[in-house]
Scaffold this motif. Structure first.
Motif, mmCIF file in Angstrom:
data_model
loop_
_atom_site.group_PDB
_atom_site.id
_atom_site.type_symbol
_atom_site.label_atom_id
_atom_site.label_comp_id
_atom_site.label_asym_id
_atom_site.label_seq_id
_atom_site.Cartn_x
_atom_site.Cartn_y
_atom_site.Cartn_z
ATOM 1 N N GLN A 6 0.855 -1.180 0.000
ATOM 2 C CA GLN A 6 0.000 0.000 0.000
ATOM 3 C C GLN A 6 0.894 1.234 0.000
ATOM 4 O O GLN A 6 1.873 1.314 0.727
ATOM 5 C CB GLN A 6 -0.903 -0.031 1.239
ATOM 6 C CG GLN A 6 -2.098 0.878 1.158
ATOM 7 C CD GLN A 6 -3.082 0.651 2.302
ATOM 8 O OE1 GLN A 6 -3.183 -0.445 2.851
ATOM 9 N NE2 GLN A 6 -3.807 1.691 2.644
ATOM 10 N N HIS A 7 0.510 2.214 -0.816
ATOM 11 C CA HIS A 7 1.341 3.410 -0.956
ATOM 12 C C HIS A 7 0.481 4.639 -1.197
ATOM 13 O O HIS A 7 -0.501 4.553 -1.951
ATOM 14 C CB HIS A 7 2.290 3.218 -2.156
ATOM 15 C CG HIS A 7 3.148 4.390 -2.425
ATOM 16 N ND1 HIS A 7 4.309 4.667 -1.720
ATOM 17 C CD2 HIS A 7 3.011 5.411 -3.308
ATOM 18 C CE1 HIS A 7 4.838 5.768 -2.161
ATOM 19 N NE2 HIS A 7 4.089 6.236 -3.126
ATOM 20 N N SER A 9 2.419 5.382 2.615
ATOM 21 C CA SER A 9 2.147 4.942 3.975
ATOM 22 C C SER A 9 1.685 6.108 4.837
ATOM 23 O O SER A 9 1.001 5.910 5.844
ATOM 24 C CB SER A 9 3.400 4.311 4.589
ATOM 25 O OG SER A 9 4.461 5.251 4.597
ATOM 26 N N ARG A 10 2.065 7.293 4.427
ATOM 27 C CA ARG A 10 1.695 8.472 5.209
ATOM 28 C C ARG A 10 1.570 9.649 4.251
ATOM 29 O O ARG A 10 2.418 9.848 3.386
ATOM 30 C CB ARG A 10 2.781 8.752 6.248
ATOM 31 C CG ARG A 10 2.466 9.828 7.259
ATOM 32 C CD ARG A 10 3.653 10.022 8.184
ATOM 33 N NE ARG A 10 3.918 8.820 8.960
ATOM 34 C CZ ARG A 10 3.438 8.587 10.184
ATOM 35 N NH1 ARG A 10 2.668 9.485 10.768
ATOM 36 N NH2 ARG A 10 3.739 7.478 10.819
ATOM 37 N N ILE A 21 -4.564 6.736 -2.966
ATOM 38 C CA ILE A 21 -3.859 5.662 -2.262
ATOM 39 C C ILE A 21 -3.907 4.421 -3.136
ATOM 40 O O ILE A 21 -4.968 4.049 -3.632
ATOM 41 C CB ILE A 21 -4.503 5.375 -0.894
ATOM 42 C CG1 ILE A 21 -4.502 6.643 -0.027
ATOM 43 C CG2 ILE A 21 -3.772 4.246 -0.176
ATOM 44 C CD1 ILE A 21 -5.355 6.522 1.228
ATOM 45 N N SER A 111 -2.412 3.319 5.158
ATOM 46 C CA SER A 111 -2.002 4.675 4.778
ATOM 47 C C SER A 111 -2.633 5.656 5.760
ATOM 48 O O SER A 111 -3.853 5.689 5.896
ATOM 49 C CB SER A 111 -2.479 5.009 3.358
ATOM 50 O OG SER A 111 -1.942 4.112 2.418
#
Lengths: 116, 112
Positions: A6-7, A9-10, A21, A111
């Motif tokens: 998943q990208h 993360s922040r 996301i 995320s």
């Protein structure tokens, strides 16, 4: 075991902007992916079910025009939070179902979205 | 009544203790039962996956499902400080397209 990436993360964004996301299944194909939202010290709440090549199915109370989901391939689903507001700040997590074997569900790392 | 009930804890045990985590549920249609471990600020990690009633063992972890009582358990033997995390039970059915129904999670702290 199967991996779901998943990208980002922040992400921190300004109010009114849109944020995308990505959720990828790295070593398996997933016709179905799920998007969850988790508030601090709360359980995961299903937002929508994403099916490859068709429209996502949204849970009651989730605005489909605000949370755009695209599942363009068997390994990628995207969630776009449009015109984000501070109340959209949360931890968003995707999961993908491995069609092989027992059809286990694997989660991405999540995320964390902060809307200023 | 929520479909899945789980005591949020926190649960604190000394290192080496046997930990018992439990969930109850109301929907008899649930077929698949899972336990996830979630560290702070991370996504859930699948620990155990069972189908139907019975026991399943994997290393220090044992998952138990009693469909007649609508009750599932996760046992952790020889608990370690690295086991400190939140443990989430989840269950699903093919009728729901495999969308998961989660418990609230139990916070576990294993002290050295």
């Amino acid at each position: 075991g199967a991996v779901v990436s998943q990208h980002p993360s922040r992400v921190i964004c300004k109010s009114g902007t849109s944020v995308k996301i990505e959720c990828r299944s790295l070593d398996f194909q997933a016709t179905t992916m799920f998007w969850y939202r988790q508030f601090p010290k709360q359980s995961l709440m299903l937002m929508a079910t994403s099916n490859e090549g068709s429209k996502a199915t949204y849970e009651q109370g989730v605005e489909k025009d605000k949370f755009l989901i695209n599942h363009a391939s068997l390994t990628l689903s995207t969630l776009t939070v449009t015109s984000a507001h501070p109340e959209d700040s949360s931890f968003y997590i995707c999961s993908a179902r491995d069609q092989r074997g027992a059809g286990e569900l694997f989660f991405g790392e999540g995320s964390r979205l902060t809307v200023l | 009544q929520k479909e899945v009930e789980q005591d949020p804890g926190p649960l604190s045990v000394p290192e080496g203790a046997i930990v018992s985590l439990n969930c109850t549920y109301s929907n008899s249609a649930f077929q698949y039962f899972m336990w996830y471990r979630q560290y702070s600020r991370k996504g859930p990690e699948l620990l155990m996956y069972t189908y139907s009633s019975g026991n399943k063992e994997d290393g220090r972890f044992t998952a138990q499902v009693d469909k007649s009582s609508k009750y599932i358990s996760l046992f952790i033997r020889d608990s370690q400080p690295s086991d400190s995390a939140t443990y989430l039970c989840a269950m699903t059915t093919s009728n729901s397209g495999y969308a998961l129904n989660f418990g609230k999670g139990t916070s576990l702290l294993v002290t050295p």
